[in-house]
Design a protein around this motif. Sequence first.
Motif, PDB file in Angstrom:
ATOM      1  N   GLY A  17      41.788  35.698  55.430  1.00  0.00           N
ATOM      2  CA  GLY A  17      40.196  35.683  54.674  1.00  0.00           C
ATOM      3  C   GLY A  17      39.543  36.763  55.142  1.00  0.00           C
ATOM      4  N   ASP A  18      39.851  37.991  56.066  1.00  0.00           N
ATOM      5  CA  ASP A  18      39.480  38.653  56.496  1.00  0.00           C
ATOM      6  C   ASP A  18      39.041  39.879  55.657  1.00  0.00           C
ATOM      7  N   ASP A  19      37.985  40.622  55.836  1.00  0.00           N
ATOM      8  CA  ASP A  19      37.738  41.784  54.785  1.00  0.00           C
ATOM      9  C   ASP A  19      38.673  43.022  54.931  1.00  0.00           C
ATOM     10  N   ILE A  20      39.259  43.336  53.903  1.00  0.00           N
ATOM     11  CA  ILE A  20      40.281  44.331  53.813  1.00  0.00           C
ATOM     12  C   ILE A  20      39.321  45.832  53.396  1.00  0.00           C
ATOM     13  N   PRO A  21      39.811  46.577  54.245  1.00  0.00           N
ATOM     14  CA  PRO A  21      38.944  47.910  54.008  1.00  0.00           C
ATOM     15  C   PRO A  21      39.605  48.652  52.527  1.00  0.00           C
ATOM     16  N   GLU A  22      38.404  48.917  51.941  1.00  0.00           N
ATOM     17  CA  GLU A  22      38.473  49.449  50.646  1.00  0.00           C
ATOM     18  C   GLU A  22      39.600  50.822  50.569  1.00  0.00           C
ATOM     19  N   TRP A  23      39.608  51.539  51.674  1.00  0.00           N
ATOM     20  CA  TRP A  23      40.448  52.777  51.630  1.00  0.00           C
ATOM     21  C   TRP A  23      41.690  52.319  51.388  1.00  0.00           C
ATOM     22  N   PHE A  24      41.969  50.938  51.864  1.00  0.00           N
ATOM     23  CA  PHE A  24      43.569  50.627  51.715  1.00  0.00           C
ATOM     24  C   PHE A  24      43.800  49.855  50.575  1.00  0.00           C
ATOM     25  N   ALA A  25      43.118  49.262  49.951  1.00  0.00           N
ATOM     26  CA  ALA A  25      43.456  48.223  48.780  1.00  0.00           C
ATOM     27  C   ALA A  25      42.132  48.125  47.922  1.00  0.00           C
ATOM     28  N   PHE A  26      42.334  47.962  46.615  1.00  0.00           N
ATOM     29  CA  PHE A  26      41.327  47.744  45.542  1.00  0.00           C
ATOM     30  C   PHE A  26      40.772  46.294  45.751  1.00  0.00           C
ATOM     31  N   LYS A  27      39.622  46.278  45.478  1.00  0.00           N
ATOM     32  CA  LYS A  27      39.030  44.890  45.533  1.00  0.00           C
ATOM     33  C   LYS A  27      39.623  43.764  44.537  1.00  0.00           C
ATOM     34  N   SER A  28      39.847  44.326  43.381  1.00  0.00           N
ATOM     35  CA  SER A  28      40.435  43.541  42.402  1.00  0.00           C
ATOM     36  C   SER A  28      41.867  42.991  42.741  1.00  0.00           C
ATOM     37  N   VAL A  74      44.747  43.937  36.348  1.00  0.00           N
ATOM     38  CA  VAL A  74      43.114  44.281  36.832  1.00  0.00           C
ATOM     39  C   VAL A  74      42.923  45.481  37.234  1.00  0.00           C
ATOM     40  N   LEU A  75      44.117  46.423  37.937  1.00  0.00           N
ATOM     41  CA  LEU A  75      43.908  47.472  38.397  1.00  0.00           C
ATOM     42  C   LEU A  75      43.822  48.423  37.125  1.00  0.00           C
ATOM     43  N   LYS A  76      44.622  48.099  36.082  1.00  0.00           N
ATOM     44  CA  LYS A  76      44.718  48.900  34.936  1.00  0.00           C
ATOM     45  C   LYS A  76      43.136  49.264  34.297  1.00  0.00           C
ATOM     46  N   GLU A  77      42.527  48.043  34.345  1.00  0.00           N
ATOM     47  CA  GLU A  77      41.159  47.863  33.901  1.00  0.00           C
ATOM     48  C   GLU A  77      40.082  48.485  34.921  1.00  0.00           C
ATOM     49  N   GLU A  78      40.451  48.284  36.078  1.00  0.00           N
ATOM     50  CA  GLU A  78      39.492  49.036  36.984  1.00  0.00           C
ATOM     51  C   GLU A  78      39.639  50.548  37.041  1.00  0.00           C
ATOM     52  N   THR A  79      40.740  51.036  36.962  1.00  0.00           N
ATOM     53  CA  THR A  79      40.862  52.507  37.230  1.00  0.00           C
ATOM     54  C   THR A  79      41.010  53.219  35.783  1.00  0.00           C
ATOM     55  N   GLU A  80      40.449  52.879  34.797  1.00  0.00           N
ATOM     56  CA  GLU A  80      40.810  53.302  33.383  1.00  0.00           C
ATOM     57  C   GLU A  80      40.774  55.004  33.478  1.00  0.00           C
ATOM     58  N   ASN A  81      41.886  55.545  32.997  1.00  0.00           N
ATOM     59  CA  ASN A  81      42.022  56.804  33.302  1.00  0.00           C
ATOM     60  C   ASN A  81      42.855  57.242  31.987  1.00  0.00           C
ATOM     61  N   ILE A  94      56.392  39.695  46.832  1.00  0.00           N
ATOM     62  CA  ILE A  94      55.247  39.005  46.120  1.00  0.00           C
ATOM     63  C   ILE A  94      56.155  38.633  44.541  1.00  0.00           C
ATOM     64  N   PRO A  95      55.627  37.420  44.285  1.00  0.00           N
ATOM     65  CA  PRO A  95      56.354  37.275  42.723  1.00  0.00           C
ATOM     66  C   PRO A  95      55.908  38.020  41.758  1.00  0.00           C
ATOM     67  N   GLY A  96      56.917  38.036  40.855  1.00  0.00           N
ATOM     68  CA  GLY A  96      56.799  39.150  39.776  1.00  0.00           C
ATOM     69  C   GLY A  96      55.482  38.720  38.841  1.00  0.00           C
ATOM     70  N   ASP A  97      55.059  37.595  38.739  1.00  0.00           N
ATOM     71  CA  ASP A  97      54.075  37.073  37.918  1.00  0.00           C
ATOM     72  C   ASP A  97      52.664  37.449  38.641  1.00  0.00           C
ATOM     73  N   VAL A  98      52.686  37.368  39.753  1.00  0.00           N
ATOM     74  CA  VAL A  98      51.396  37.795  40.714  1.00  0.00           C
ATOM     75  C   VAL A  98      51.120  39.212  40.827  1.00  0.00           C
ATOM     76  N   ARG A  99      52.521  40.089  40.995  1.00  0.00           N
ATOM     77  CA  ARG A  99      52.282  41.499  40.939  1.00  0.00           C
ATOM     78  C   ARG A  99      51.893  41.900  39.675  1.00  0.00           C
ATOM     79  N   TYR A 100      52.319  41.341  38.528  1.00  0.00           N
ATOM     80  CA  TYR A 100      51.894  41.407  37.276  1.00  0.00           C
ATOM     81  C   TYR A 100      50.174  41.669  37.018  1.00  0.00           C
ATOM     82  N   LYS A 101      49.709  40.619  37.844  1.00  0.00           N
ATOM     83  CA  LYS A 101      48.384  40.175  37.189  1.00  0.00           C
ATOM     84  C   LYS A 101      47.576  41.406  38.110  1.00  0.00           C
ATOM     85  N   THR A 102      47.991  41.763  39.243  1.00  0.00           N
ATOM     86  CA  THR A 102      47.318  42.760  40.153  1.00  0.00           C
ATOM     87  C   THR A 102      47.248  44.152  39.264  1.00  0.00           C
TER      88      THR A 102
END
Length: 395
Positions: A375-386, A252-259, A241-249
């Motif tokens: 466009g299938d539903d991805i199990p939440e145990w596998f990947a974060f929705k964001s 969003v994950l930093k915000e979602e999993t603030e720790n 996956i291109p670097g700019d797209v990886r960066y975007k993930t």
Amino acid sequence: MKFAVALSLVAGAAAFTTSAPRAFTGVKSVGFSQAAVESRINTGLEMAKQVPHGGELVDLMVKDDEAKEAAIAKCTAEVQLSPRQLCDVELIMNGGFSPLTGFMDEATYQSVVENMELPDGLIFGLPVVFDTDDEDLQPGMTVLLKDGDRPIATVEFTDKYTPNKPLECLKCYGTSEIEHPGSFMVATEREDKDVVAFQCRNPVHRAHYELFTRALDDERVGEGGVVLVHPTCGPTQADDIPGDVRYKTYVVLKEETENPRTFWEYLPYSMHMAGPREAIQHMMIRKNFGCTHFIVGRDMAGSKSSVTGEDFYGAYEAQDIANEMSERLGVTPVPSLNLVYTEEKGYVTDEEAKAEGLEIMKLSGTKFRQMLRGGDDIPEWFAFKSVVKVLRDNQ
């Protein structure tokens, strides 16, 4: 323009050694790497428990416009940087490649290739040279390095030589087969705490998150330790996956999993897929960002033959060399847990799941990508929705 990775070169390409690059603060080179430069230079935070590789953290950033313009005025030529060269230049100037203050001369190159160490005996994983097939560039020239219209650094070329690419491939990548794809400081003021680095070149999914948060419970990590999630955002393999797209993930994950025990920064590093040697390089760079520990994954930075499908390196070669060189390097390796998701207990180690007869849920990377595109539903145990949303929005 060719990059310094051995197997990316055309035959007979020349490598240039330069004096210390002079880099310009406030100049945005590529969108995802500026954060790394700013975190290193502008936060004003003190180094944590770790000391820089070689004892002193290199800082080659020009601090004012007058000095910048004076440096540019001395240049007699311009060179456009490739994405891979840009990563190397930034890591030289922001201290990620400490103690390097420039690209390697021939003696240093040979020492790193042959012995995995600088001429003074300091361990160093992979050579860092400026490769080009431009015959107009000669020793003695002062050159402006650019990324498009943006000035990045100035260098004085001091040496020109032809690198021994077959030997470099064999020594650094463990193979001479040309199909091989490669043949900060931590944001915390908590002093005297262990800092565990987590390296990845892909989006972070649930298993990754469980892995690096649980690493803080490892007996090798002291009480109160923190994790630096430090993904590489430069070029990797062609199908990644291109670097700019990886960066975007990651954003969003930093915000979602603030720790409070997890910190995120982004490394302008280009993957070499050099297996064991690259594990050493990653550990050394993270040492210069203040990390005391490094999570070494199974088959880290590994690659498969496109002809036979066989791995170039053994599954545990990276972990073995990390353990062997740990004391010399001054970074403690933390093996990654082999986690699986179970219906009964969520994420547990593979050994625990098998011992208790738990039902293991599996989803391959290939199947995940198919579901993503369909466009299938991805199990939440596998990947974060964001993360899934970012990936789908950028297909």
